[in-house]
Design an enzyme around this catalytic site. Structure first.
Site, mmCIF file in Angstrom:
data_model
loop_
_atom_site.group_PDB
_atom_site.id
_atom_site.type_symbol
_atom_site.label_atom_id
_atom_site.label_comp_id
_atom_site.label_asym_id
_atom_site.label_seq_id
_atom_site.Cartn_x
_atom_site.Cartn_y
_atom_site.Cartn_z
ATOM 1 N N HIS A 141 1.817 4.408 -2.879
ATOM 2 C CA HIS A 141 1.871 5.866 -2.729
ATOM 3 C C HIS A 141 3.217 6.415 -3.211
ATOM 4 C CE1 HIS A 141 -1.827 6.667 -0.629
ATOM 5 N NE2 HIS A 141 -1.538 5.913 0.414
ATOM 6 N N HIS B 296 3.752 6.317 -6.912
ATOM 7 C CA HIS B 296 2.965 7.397 -7.502
ATOM 8 C C HIS B 296 3.742 8.712 -7.404
ATOM 9 C CE1 HIS B 296 -1.360 9.312 -7.743
ATOM 10 N NE2 HIS B 296 -0.589 9.671 -8.741
ATOM 11 N N HIS C 61 0.826 -1.210 0.000
ATOM 12 C CA HIS C 61 0.000 0.000 0.000
ATOM 13 C C HIS C 61 0.864 1.266 0.000
ATOM 14 C CE1 HIS C 61 -3.746 2.256 1.108
ATOM 15 N NE2 HIS C 61 -2.858 3.080 1.619
ATOM 16 N N GLU C 62 1.768 1.359 0.974
ATOM 17 C CA GLU C 62 2.588 2.573 1.089
ATOM 18 C C GLU C 62 3.577 2.683 -0.076
ATOM 19 O OE1 GLU C 62 1.571 4.728 3.000
ATOM 20 O OE2 GLU C 62 0.328 3.512 4.324
#
Length: 593
Positions: free
Chosen positions: A388, A391, A384-385
Site C-alpha cells: 500500500h 503504491h 501487504h501494508e
C-alpha cells in the site's frame, strides 16, 4: 506493553509532520482561515480563466494542509485510543472537515452550473490548467447527482452526524470492549483483538474453543448496540443516495470510481460457481484434524504438523526486501528507506488500534500501523501494508496533488501483489516439507479469507443494505440469521455454524467503509494475475506494473488496471484466479495427506 516502554525505532515518526501538537492546532486555524478566504470565489470560479486557475491553486493549498492535519490527528489517536487528548484531536479534524465542507459546499454546484464546453476552452488556454482535463471530465460525469448549492450546504452540515456511527463503533470496539483472560495450563492468558487469531492457532483444541467462545461471547453481549450502529451507518448512505437521485446506495458507492454494478454481481456469481473450492478446503481441514465436529474454533489452525516459526521484525524486514526484488532495484531501495525512516509503528501496546493499515498524505511520508507478534503471518502483513505504502509513494512522487491518491478499487492490488511475491520467495527458499505445506496452506487460506470470506462479507452487506433501503428493521437477531445462513452456504455441511460465529458481523469494521469489502476480493484476483506477470513475464510486464503504481487518479481505475494487464470487467480474469486456487488446494492436499 505501555507505549512508553517501546523502543523509539519501532514507532512511526510523527514529528516529521508536526514537531509539537501546537503546530497541529495552528494548522487547523489556518485551514479555517483558508476556507473563509475561498468564499471570495463564490459566483466567480468560472468567470474567466485566471479565476479558475487561482481558485484551483488556493483550493489545493487548503486541501493539502487539511489532509496532512487529519493524518496527524488519526495517527496520534490510534497510538492509544484511550488517550482523551488525541481522541479530542482526531475529533477536531472531523469537526474542522465538516465546517470546511459546509463553507465550501457552493463549489461543486457552481462549477457544474457552467457549460462544460466553456470549461474545456479555459483548460486549453493555459498550460497550467491542462492537467485538470480528467478531473473536470470526472466531475461533470456526476453532474446529475449533485444537488443545488443550498441542498449541498444542508447535506454538508450533517456530515459529522453521518459519521457518528463509525466514530462510535471504532471507540467501542477498540477502546471500550474488554475481553476476559482465558486459563491455560494454570495461567491466565490475556485475550485481545490483536492476539485472537494467534491464540486460535494453538494446538490445544479445548483452549481454542474457550478462546473462541469467550471472544465472541463479548460481541454477543453487545450485539444490540452493534446492530443499532450498523443501522445508522447504512441509513445515512441510503438517505444520501436517495437525495442524490441514485437508484441505490450501492450504485452511488461504485459510481465514485466509475464502476458498473455488474462487477459486484459478477464477483458474487463467480464465487458461487466455484464454491466447491471453499467447501473442499473445509472438508480437508476436517479430515486433517481428524474430528467429527469441526467448529469455527478450528479454522485458523495451520494444516501442517510440528511446524512453528517465530520471526522478529528485523528478520521479517530482510525477508520482505529479498522477496520484492523482482520489482527492481529502485523499488527495493525505496522500501529499504521506509524501514530506516520509521514508516512503521510495529508493536502492540495498551489502547493501540488493532489490526494494520497504511496511511499518510500527499505531503507526508507513508505511515504503517502494525501489531507485530512475531508470527509468520505478520511477515505477510508487513509485505501487504508496505505494498500500500509503495503504491502511495509512487503515486505521490509522480502525480500532481489533484491525482495524488488512488481509488479504493485499486487499493488492495499492490498490497496483495507484494504478499504473493513474498509467498513465491518463501516457497522457493523453503527448508522443509513442513514449511512448504505451511506456505501452501497460507496461500489457500488467504484466498479463502480474501476472496471467499470478503465476498461473503460483501453479500451480507448487500443483503442488509437492501433491507435498510426498503425500510425494514435490522435487529441483531435478524443480522445473526442472515450471517449464519451465509456461513452455512459458504462453508458447507462439514462445519457447525453456531451462535458465536453468527454474531461475527458485529466485529467487522469494514462494514463502516460502505461497499468496500468486495474490492479485497477483486483486488486479490487481480494481484494473482499481476504477480504471475512480474515473476514469469517480460520486463515490459514489470514496467507496466510500476506504471500502474504511478498512475494515481489520472485515469479511471478500470482503465489503469487494464493497462497493467488485467481486465476486471470480464469474468474470465476472476475465473483464472479461481483455477489457481483450485490447483493450490490440490497441491496442499497431496502435501499433507
Amino acid at each position: 506493553m505501555k507505549r512508553s516502554e517501546i523502543d523509539e525505532n519501532l514507532k512511526w515518526d510523527t514529528s516529521l509532520i508536526y514537531k509539537e501538537d501546537d503546530e497541529y492546532y495552528k494548522e487547523i486555524e489556518e485551514i479555517k482561515k483558508l476556507a473563509d478566504d475561498l468564499t471570495k470565489y463564490k459566483g466567480k470560479i468560472t468567470e474567466n480563466t485566471d479565476n479558475l486557475l487561482n481558485f484551483l491553486k488556493d483550493y489545493e493549498k487548503l486541501m493539502r494542509k487539511f489532509s496532512k492535519a487529519a493524518v496527524y490527528g488519526h495517527l496520534k489517536s490510534d497510538e492509544d485510543t484511550s488517550d482523551s487528548t488525541y481522541q479530542q484531536m482526531n475529533q477536531t479534524s472531523t469537526i474542522a472537515g465538516a465546517e470546511v465542507s459546509e463553507k465550501l459546499s457552493f463549489i461543486t454546484p457552481e462549477i457544474l452550473s457552467a457549460d462544460y464546453e466553456d470549461i474545456k476552452k479555459m483548460l486549453a488556454e493555459k498550460e497550467e490548467l491542462k492537467i485538470y482535463e480528467h478531473y473536470f471530465e470526472d466531475l461533470f460525469r456526476s453532474k446529475t447527482h449533485v444537488l443545488s448549492e443550498d441542498q449541498e450546504k444542508i447535506l454538508a452540515s450533517y456530515s459529522k452526524l453521518a459519521q457518528n456511527s463509525v466514530s462510535t463503533y471504532m471507540i467501542f470496539s477498540n477502546a471500550d470492549i474488554k475481553f476476559p483472560s482465558v486459563e491455560k495450563d494454570g495461567k491466565e492468558v490475556e485475550l485481545t483483538d490483536a492476539n485472537f487469531t494467534s491464540l486460535e492457532e494453538d494446538k490445544d483444541r479445548d483452549f481454542r474453543k474457550r478462546v473462541y467462545e469467550t471472544y465472541y461471547g463479548i460481541y454477543k453481549q453487545f450485539e444490540n448496540t452493534a446492530a443499532s450502529l450498523l443501522d445508522g451507518e447504512f441509513t445515512s448512505h441510503n438517505i444520501e443516495a436517495k437525495l442524490r437521485k441514485y437508484d441505490s446506495a450501492r450504485q452511488m458507492s461504485l459510481a465514485a470510481n466509475n464502476l458498473d454494478e455488474e462487477i459486484y454481481d459478477n464477483l458474487l456469481e463467480v464465487v458461487h460457481d466455484n464454491m466447491d473450492i471453499h467447501r473442499d478446503y473445509t472438508t480437508l481441514r476436517k479430515e486433517f484434524l481428524g474430528v467429527d465436529d469441526l467448529g469455527f474454533h478450528d479454522i485458523y489452525v495451520p494444516l501442517v504438523k510440528d511446524y512453528e516459526r517465530k520471526i522478529g521484525f528485523e528478520e521479517a524486514r530482510d525477508i520482505v526486501l529479498e522477496a520484492i526484488k523482482p520489482l527492481g532495484e529502485e523499488y527495493v531501495e525505496v522500501a529499504r528507506k521506509g524501514f530506516e525512516q520509521r514508516w512503521f509503528d510495529v508493536m502492540p501496546n495498551e489502547g493501540k488500534r488493532s489490526g494494520a493499515y497504511s496511511s499518510g498524505s500527499y505531503d507526508t511520508q507513508p505511515y504503517i500501523l502494525l501489531n507485530h507478534t512475531n508470527n509468520i503471518d505478520d511477515v505477510f502483513t508487513i509485505a501487504h501494508e508496505l505494498g500500500h505504502s509503495m503504491h502511495s509513494y509512487y503515486t505521490r512522487k509522480t502525480q500532481p496533488f489533484i491525482y495524488g491518491a488512488y481509488s479504493i478499487f485499486l487499493a488492495e492490488i499492490a498490497s496483495t501483489t507484494n504478499e504473493l511475491l513474498l509467498l513465491d520467495y518463501m516457497l522457493k527458499n523453503s527448508e522443509s516439507e513442513a514449511e512448504t505445506a505451511y506456505l501452501l496452506n497460507y496461500f489457500v487460506n488467504q484466498f479463502k479469507s480474501t476472496v471467499f470470506r470478503q465476498t461473503m462479507f460483501a453479500e451480507f452487506e448487500h443483503e442488509v443494505n437492501k433491507l435498510v433501503a426498503e425500510g425494514e428493521p435490522i435487529p441483531a437477531a435478524r443480522l445473526d440469521q442472515i450471517y449464519g445462513d451465509l456461513n452455512r452456504d459458504y462453508f458447507g455441511e462439514d462445519i457447525e455454524v453456531d451462535e458465536y460465529i453468527s454474531v461475527e458481523w458485529s466485529r467487522i469494521p469494514h462494514f463502516y467503509m460502505f461497499y468496500y469489502v468486495f474490492q479485497y476480493a477483486t483486488g486479490f484476483m487481480s494481484a494473482v494475475a499481476l504477480s504471475q506477470k512480474i515473476l514469469n513475464g517480460s520486463d515490459e510486464d514489470r514496467k507496466a506494473y510500476i506504471n500502474y503504481l504511478k498512475a494515481g487518479e489520472s485515469e479511471y481505475p478500470i482503465d489503469v488496471l487494464k493497462k497493467a494487464g488485467v481486465d476486471m470487467t470480464n469474468k474470465d480474469a476472476m475465473q483464472k484466479a479461481m483455477d489457481v486456487a483450485r490447483e493450490a488446494l490440490e497441491d496442499l492436499r497431496k502435501t499433507i495427506m
